[in-house]
Motif scaffolding. Sequence first.
Motif, PDB file in Angstrom:
ATOM      1  N   THR A 157       1.015  -0.838   0.532  1.00 20.14           N
ATOM      2  CA  THR A 157       0.522   0.034  -0.434  1.00 20.14           C
ATOM      3  C   THR A 157       0.990   1.132  -0.218  1.00 20.14           C
ATOM      4  O   THR A 157       0.427   2.249  -0.336  1.00 20.14           O
ATOM      5  CB  THR A 157      -0.695  -0.120   0.859  1.00 20.14           C
ATOM      6  N   GLN A 158       2.972   0.865  -0.034  1.00 18.69           N
ATOM      7  CA  GLN A 158       3.037   2.513   0.177  1.00 18.69           C
ATOM      8  C   GLN A 158       2.856   2.887  -0.798  1.00 18.69           C
ATOM      9  O   GLN A 158       2.730   4.229  -1.695  1.00 18.69           O
ATOM     10  CB  GLN A 158       4.363   1.897   0.306  1.00 18.69           C
ATOM     11  N   GLY A 159       2.238   2.391  -2.180  1.00 18.93           N
ATOM     12  CA  GLY A 159       2.846   2.928  -3.720  1.00 18.93           C
ATOM     13  C   GLY A 159       0.867   3.236  -3.618  1.00 18.93           C
ATOM     14  O   GLY A 159       0.969   4.038  -4.640  1.00 18.93           O
ATOM     15  N   PHE A 160       0.098   3.259  -3.055  1.00 19.00           N
ATOM     16  CA  PHE A 160      -1.456   3.690  -3.219  1.00 19.00           C
ATOM     17  C   PHE A 160      -0.971   5.074  -2.385  1.00 19.00           C
ATOM     18  O   PHE A 160      -1.346   5.622  -2.770  1.00 19.00           O
ATOM     19  CB  PHE A 160      -2.065   3.003  -1.880  1.00 19.00           C
ATOM     20  N   ILE A 161       0.072   5.041  -1.134  1.00 19.33           N
ATOM     21  CA  ILE A 161      -0.068   6.119  -0.579  1.00 19.33           C
ATOM     22  C   ILE A 161       0.107   7.186  -1.523  1.00 19.33           C
ATOM     23  O   ILE A 161       0.436   8.610  -1.128  1.00 19.33           O
ATOM     24  CB  ILE A 161       0.364   6.134   0.570  1.00 19.33           C
ATOM     25  N   ARG A 162       1.841   6.826  -2.264  1.00 19.07           N
ATOM     26  CA  ARG A 162       2.314   7.952  -2.611  1.00 19.07           C
ATOM     27  C   ARG A 162       1.194   9.079  -4.023  1.00 19.07           C
ATOM     28  O   ARG A 162       2.079   9.527  -4.620  1.00 19.07           O
ATOM     29  CB  ARG A 162       3.715   6.678  -3.905  1.00 19.07           C
ATOM     30  N   ASN A 163      -0.022   8.033  -3.658  1.00 13.91           N
ATOM     31  CA  ASN A 163      -0.523   8.843  -5.060  1.00 13.91           C
ATOM     32  C   ASN A 163      -2.034   9.403  -3.867  1.00 13.91           C
ATOM     33  O   ASN A 163      -3.480   9.111  -4.931  1.00 13.91           O
ATOM     34  CB  ASN A 163      -1.628   7.612  -6.043  1.00 13.91           C
ATOM     35  N   ASN A 164      -1.685   9.560  -3.022  1.00 14.64           N
ATOM     36  CA  ASN A 164      -2.779   9.819  -2.381  1.00 14.64           C
ATOM     37  C   ASN A 164      -4.423   8.948  -2.285  1.00 14.64           C
ATOM     38  O   ASN A 164      -4.861   9.554  -1.675  1.00 14.64           O
ATOM     39  CB  ASN A 164      -2.931  11.506  -2.576  1.00 14.64           C
ATOM     40  N   ALA A 165      -3.901   8.060  -2.009  1.00 12.43           N
ATOM     41  CA  ALA A 165      -5.300   6.507  -1.530  1.00 12.43           C
ATOM     42  C   ALA A 165      -4.568   6.071  -0.188  1.00 12.43           C
ATOM     43  O   ALA A 165      -3.983   5.162  -0.213  1.00 12.43           O
ATOM     44  CB  ALA A 165      -4.964   5.736  -3.029  1.00 12.43           C
ATOM     45  N   TYR A 166      -5.501   6.376   0.826  1.00 11.43           N
ATOM     46  CA  TYR A 166      -5.303   5.717   1.758  1.00 11.43           C
ATOM     47  C   TYR A 166      -5.755   4.260   2.622  1.00 11.43           C
ATOM     48  O   TYR A 166      -5.829   3.978   3.383  1.00 11.43           O
ATOM     49  CB  TYR A 166      -5.433   6.777   2.951  1.00 11.43           C
ATOM     50  N   ALA A 167      -7.044   4.502   1.757  1.00 13.41           N
ATOM     51  CA  ALA A 167      -8.243   3.456   2.274  1.00 13.41           C
ATOM     52  C   ALA A 167      -8.040   1.965   2.133  1.00 13.41           C
ATOM     53  O   ALA A 167      -8.522   1.321   3.619  1.00 13.41           O
ATOM     54  CB  ALA A 167      -9.587   3.291   1.064  1.00 13.41           C
ATOM     55  N   VAL A 177       1.014   7.857   6.087  1.00 12.15           N
ATOM     56  CA  VAL A 177      -0.064   8.249   5.683  1.00 12.15           C
ATOM     57  C   VAL A 177      -0.230   9.712   6.155  1.00 12.15           C
ATOM     58  O   VAL A 177      -0.542  10.519   5.384  1.00 12.15           O
ATOM     59  CB  VAL A 177      -0.960   7.748   5.944  1.00 12.15           C
ATOM     60  N   GLY A 178       0.108  10.083   7.052  1.00 12.02           N
ATOM     61  CA  GLY A 178       0.061  10.453   8.393  1.00 12.02           C
ATOM     62  C   GLY A 178       1.432  12.201   7.483  1.00 12.02           C
ATOM     63  O   GLY A 178       1.323  13.210   7.353  1.00 12.02           O
ATOM     64  N   ASN A 179       2.187  11.462   7.335  1.00 11.24           N
ATOM     65  CA  ASN A 179       2.951  12.930   6.062  1.00 11.24           C
ATOM     66  C   ASN A 179       2.430  13.602   4.915  1.00 11.24           C
ATOM     67  O   ASN A 179       2.588  14.241   4.782  1.00 11.24           O
ATOM     68  CB  ASN A 179       4.772  12.298   4.873  1.00 11.24           C
ATOM     69  N   ARG A 180       1.401  12.149   4.479  1.00 14.77           N
ATOM     70  CA  ARG A 180       0.211  13.324   3.272  1.00 14.77           C
ATOM     71  C   ARG A 180      -0.566  14.193   4.130  1.00 14.77           C
ATOM     72  O   ARG A 180      -0.793  15.259   2.882  1.00 14.77           O
ATOM     73  CB  ARG A 180       0.274  12.625   2.114  1.00 14.77           C
ATOM     74  N   SER A 181      -1.109  13.412   4.402  1.00 14.32           N
ATOM     75  CA  SER A 181      -2.729  13.302   5.160  1.00 14.32           C
ATOM     76  C   SER A 181      -2.435  13.126   6.653  1.00 14.32           C
ATOM     77  O   SER A 181      -3.330  11.834   6.416  1.00 14.32           O
ATOM     78  CB  SER A 181      -4.139  12.891   4.274  1.00 14.32           C
ATOM     79  N   LEU A 182      -2.911  14.096   7.225  1.00 13.08           N
ATOM     80  CA  LEU A 182      -1.987  14.045   9.434  1.00 13.08           C
ATOM     81  C   LEU A 182      -3.232  13.910   9.114  1.00 13.08           C
ATOM     82  O   LEU A 182      -4.168  13.198  10.568  1.00 13.08           O
ATOM     83  CB  LEU A 182      -1.515  15.474   9.428  1.00 13.08           C
ATOM     84  N   ALA A 183      -4.417  14.278   9.092  1.00 18.49           N
ATOM     85  CA  ALA A 183      -6.027  14.312   9.782  1.00 18.49           C
ATOM     86  C   ALA A 183      -6.325  13.512   9.165  1.00 18.49           C
ATOM     87  O   ALA A 183      -6.609  12.781  10.098  1.00 18.49           O
ATOM     88  CB  ALA A 183      -6.912  15.213   8.818  1.00 18.49           C
ATOM     89  N   THR A 184      -5.800  12.180   7.768  1.00 20.69           N
ATOM     90  CA  THR A 184      -6.151  11.202   8.137  1.00 20.69           C
ATOM     91  C   THR A 184      -5.737   9.577   9.195  1.00 20.69           C
ATOM     92  O   THR A 184      -6.402   9.128   9.447  1.00 20.69           O
ATOM     93  CB  THR A 184      -5.997  10.645   6.481  1.00 20.69           C
ATOM     94  N   GLU A 185      -4.272  10.386   9.073  1.00 16.25           N
ATOM     95  CA  GLU A 185      -4.040   9.380   9.848  1.00 16.25           C
ATOM     96  C   GLU A 185      -4.393   9.389  11.716  1.00 16.25           C
ATOM     97  O   GLU A 185      -4.516   8.638  12.364  1.00 16.25           O
ATOM     98  CB  GLU A 185      -2.385   9.477   9.822  1.00 16.25           C
ATOM     99  N   GLU A 186      -4.607  10.676  11.859  1.00 13.72           N
ATOM    100  CA  GLU A 186      -5.098  10.834  13.454  1.00 13.72           C
ATOM    101  C   GLU A 186      -6.904  10.785  13.316  1.00 13.72           C
ATOM    102  O   GLU A 186      -6.980  10.096  14.598  1.00 13.72           O
ATOM    103  CB  GLU A 186      -5.289  12.193  13.559  1.00 13.72           C
TER     104      GLU A 186
END
Length: 240
Positions: free
Chosen positions: A157-167, A195-204
Amino acid sequence: MLTANSVIKDLKRKGTAKRAKASAWFFKTGKGDYGYGDVFFGVTVPEQRKIAKRYSVLPLSEISKLLKNKVHECRLTALFILVGQYKRADAKGKARIAKFYIVNRKYVNNWDLVDSSAGYILGDYLLNNPPAGGKSILYKFARSKNLWERRIAIITTQGFIRNNAYADTLKIAKILLNDKHDLIHKAVGWMLREVGNRSLATEEKFLKKYAFRMPRTMLRYAIEKFPEKKRKTYLSIRLK
């Protein structure tokens, strides 16, 4: 002609007994440890990458031989070559390499092997050129009894995260919350941090719901870059 045997000879020439001994200790090859049975030539990663570049067009049939080799550096160098080929391939070639990776996944059997390949091959393929079953294979891996398949599931899923896909990262992290192995705790925490590095709100949002039941190592990895006060708050939630 480029062959697996040529790669092996080049790796042997670059290895040292001292480094091989250190690697055997570092990768926990003792009886009962996760890397039990793994052996080393004692070659540095930079040297392996150089060799991989020289053999960048090695046929899959020869890469397969390297992957099946008992020597750790043979498998890692094979994966460096495979990742390079995947990046250069067209859609048809990417599908072929991804399928090859899945078929040979039992040889991707240490944490550095997984981390150097899963996100770059399966992560990209399942996001951009998914097969008929889509990402379902990752959920199968996440529930596997095999440690390395579970690590492949979350690291992919690191490959997804790089494309701002976190689900999928969050769904697989949830599946792995009760995993017993430290290497999974570290991997999940690492991906949550990404995930937090790109979207802290999503991680939190995820942490506020699950931090209290996360293994301590997983939580520590996830909040590693948080301000000290916030880290202490999350750790106090975990300790209650």
